[in-house]
Write a protein that holds these residues in place. Structure first.
Motif, mmCIF file in Angstrom:
data_model
loop_
_atom_site.group_PDB
_atom_site.id
_atom_site.type_symbol
_atom_site.label_atom_id
_atom_site.label_comp_id
_atom_site.label_asym_id
_atom_site.label_seq_id
_atom_site.Cartn_x
_atom_site.Cartn_y
_atom_site.Cartn_z
ATOM 1 N N THR A 1 0.851 -1.189 0.000
ATOM 2 C CA THR A 1 0.000 0.000 0.000
ATOM 3 C C THR A 1 0.884 1.235 0.000
ATOM 4 O O THR A 1 1.919 1.278 0.666
ATOM 5 N N ASN A 2 0.478 2.202 -0.758
ATOM 6 C CA ASN A 2 1.224 3.459 -0.800
ATOM 7 C C ASN A 2 0.763 4.344 0.346
ATOM 8 O O ASN A 2 -0.413 4.708 0.417
ATOM 9 N N ARG A 3 1.691 4.663 1.211
ATOM 10 C CA ARG A 3 1.369 5.523 2.346
ATOM 11 C C ARG A 3 1.506 6.976 1.939
ATOM 12 O O ARG A 3 2.395 7.346 1.192
ATOM 13 N N LYS A 4 0.639 7.786 2.475
ATOM 14 C CA LYS A 4 0.689 9.215 2.209
ATOM 15 C C LYS A 4 1.820 9.822 3.041
ATOM 16 O O LYS A 4 1.899 9.601 4.251
ATOM 17 N N VAL A 5 2.700 10.564 2.385
ATOM 18 C CA VAL A 5 3.820 11.202 3.068
ATOM 19 C C VAL A 5 3.352 12.563 3.574
ATOM 20 O O VAL A 5 2.895 13.392 2.781
ATOM 21 N N PRO A 6 3.437 12.801 4.908
ATOM 22 C CA PRO A 6 2.988 14.095 5.425
ATOM 23 C C PRO A 6 3.924 15.221 4.972
ATOM 24 O O PRO A 6 5.146 15.110 5.092
ATOM 25 N N LEU A 7 3.348 16.285 4.435
ATOM 26 C CA LEU A 7 4.107 17.439 3.975
ATOM 27 C C LEU A 7 3.922 18.595 4.940
ATOM 28 O O LEU A 7 2.863 18.749 5.545
ATOM 29 N N ARG A 8 4.951 19.410 5.052
ATOM 30 C CA ARG A 8 4.892 20.621 5.875
ATOM 31 C C ARG A 8 5.485 21.772 5.083
ATOM 32 O O ARG A 8 6.372 21.591 4.260
ATOM 33 N N ARG A 9 5.020 22.985 5.376
ATOM 34 C CA ARG A 9 5.504 24.178 4.689
ATOM 35 C C ARG A 9 6.590 24.847 5.524
ATOM 36 O O ARG A 9 6.419 25.080 6.718
ATOM 37 N N CYS A 10 7.705 25.164 4.878
ATOM 38 C CA CYS A 10 8.798 25.883 5.539
ATOM 39 C C CYS A 10 8.355 27.326 5.756
ATOM 40 O O CYS A 10 7.896 27.991 4.814
ATOM 41 N N ILE A 11 8.487 27.822 6.982
ATOM 42 C CA ILE A 11 8.035 29.182 7.270
ATOM 43 C C ILE A 11 8.959 30.235 6.662
ATOM 44 O O ILE A 11 8.551 31.363 6.463
ATOM 45 N N ALA A 12 10.187 29.850 6.342
ATOM 46 C CA ALA A 12 11.149 30.808 5.793
ATOM 47 C C ALA A 12 11.026 30.921 4.274
ATOM 48 O O ALA A 12 11.000 32.015 3.725
ATOM 49 N N THR A 13 10.952 29.783 3.585
ATOM 50 C CA THR A 13 10.970 29.788 2.124
ATOM 51 C C THR A 13 9.595 29.577 1.505
ATOM 52 O O THR A 13 9.396 29.893 0.337
ATOM 53 N N GLY A 14 8.656 29.011 2.267
ATOM 54 C CA GLY A 14 7.322 28.751 1.750
ATOM 55 C C GLY A 14 7.213 27.487 0.928
ATOM 56 O O GLY A 14 6.164 27.193 0.371
ATOM 57 N N GLU A 15 8.286 26.698 0.849
ATOM 58 C CA GLU A 15 8.287 25.462 0.072
ATOM 59 C C GLU A 15 7.717 24.315 0.900
ATOM 60 O O GLU A 15 7.878 24.274 2.108
ATOM 61 N N MET A 16 7.070 23.377 0.208
ATOM 62 C CA MET A 16 6.534 22.186 0.855
ATOM 63 C C MET A 16 7.567 21.057 0.767
ATOM 64 O O MET A 16 8.145 20.837 -0.293
ATOM 65 N N HIS A 17 7.795 20.388 1.899
ATOM 66 C CA HIS A 17 8.735 19.278 1.964
ATOM 67 C C HIS A 17 8.142 18.189 2.856
ATOM 68 O O HIS A 17 7.302 18.475 3.707
ATOM 69 N N PRO A 18 8.609 16.933 2.696
ATOM 70 C CA PRO A 18 8.188 15.894 3.638
ATOM 71 C C PRO A 18 8.608 16.260 5.060
ATOM 72 O O PRO A 18 9.645 16.897 5.279
ATOM 73 N N LYS A 19 7.776 15.871 5.999
ATOM 74 C CA LYS A 19 7.993 16.227 7.401
ATOM 75 C C LYS A 19 9.374 15.809 7.901
ATOM 76 O O LYS A 19 9.994 16.515 8.686
ATOM 77 N N LYS A 20 9.882 14.666 7.423
ATOM 78 C CA LYS A 20 11.185 14.175 7.881
ATOM 79 C C LYS A 20 12.348 15.021 7.392
ATOM 80 O O LYS A 20 13.445 14.924 7.920
ATOM 81 N N GLU A 21 12.127 15.866 6.383
ATOM 82 C CA GLU A 21 13.172 16.736 5.853
ATOM 83 C C GLU A 21 13.120 18.129 6.480
ATOM 84 O O GLU A 21 13.782 19.047 6.003
ATOM 85 N N MET A 22 12.331 18.278 7.532
ATOM 86 C CA MET A 22 12.158 19.572 8.177
ATOM 87 C C MET A 22 12.600 19.483 9.642
ATOM 88 O O MET A 22 12.689 18.404 10.214
ATOM 89 N N ILE A 23 12.843 20.647 10.225
ATOM 90 C CA ILE A 23 13.149 20.744 11.651
ATOM 91 C C ILE A 23 12.011 21.528 12.292
ATOM 92 O O ILE A 23 11.588 22.565 11.771
ATOM 93 N N ARG A 24 11.528 21.042 13.424
ATOM 94 C CA ARG A 24 10.413 21.690 14.110
ATOM 95 C C ARG A 24 10.940 22.517 15.274
ATOM 96 O O ARG A 24 11.776 22.069 16.050
#
Length: 90
Positions: A3-26
């Motif tokens: 099954t294909n799992r949906k990858v959660p995306l988050r928006r970078c507050i600095a650049t406005g780009e969307m990236h997978p949550k694991k590629e971001m720092i909270r």
């Protein structure tokens, strides 16, 4: 049958780009108003995400977007902690 799992995306507050949550720092603000870098992504509190690049951290600092997102003054050491996490993972 895989099954294909949906990858959660988050928006970078600095650049406005969307990236997978694991590629971001909270960055999280607790109820007491303490701001900290959340490397696990599981701390409770109001959070904001920044891309794992030094450019994104510099933009966040220049635009002062963390202060607006978390509604609290951001100590200088938070930006230093972000850069340390990025350099450690590189």
């Amino acid at each position: 049958m895989p099954t294909n799992r949906k990858v959660p995306l988050r928006r970078c507050i600095a650049t406005g780009e969307m990236h997978p949550k694991k590629e971001m720092i909270r960055i999280v603000r607790s109820k007491e108003g303490e701001v900290s870098v959340d490397e696990t992504g599981k701390k409770s509190g109001r959070g904001a995400y920044v891309s794992k690049t030094e450019h994104a951290v510099a933009e966040a600092k220049r635009k002062n977007v963390l202060k607006h997102q978390l509604e609290v003054n951001i100590p200088e050491n938070i930006y230093e902690d972000l850069l340390a996490v990025i350099r450690k993972e590189s």
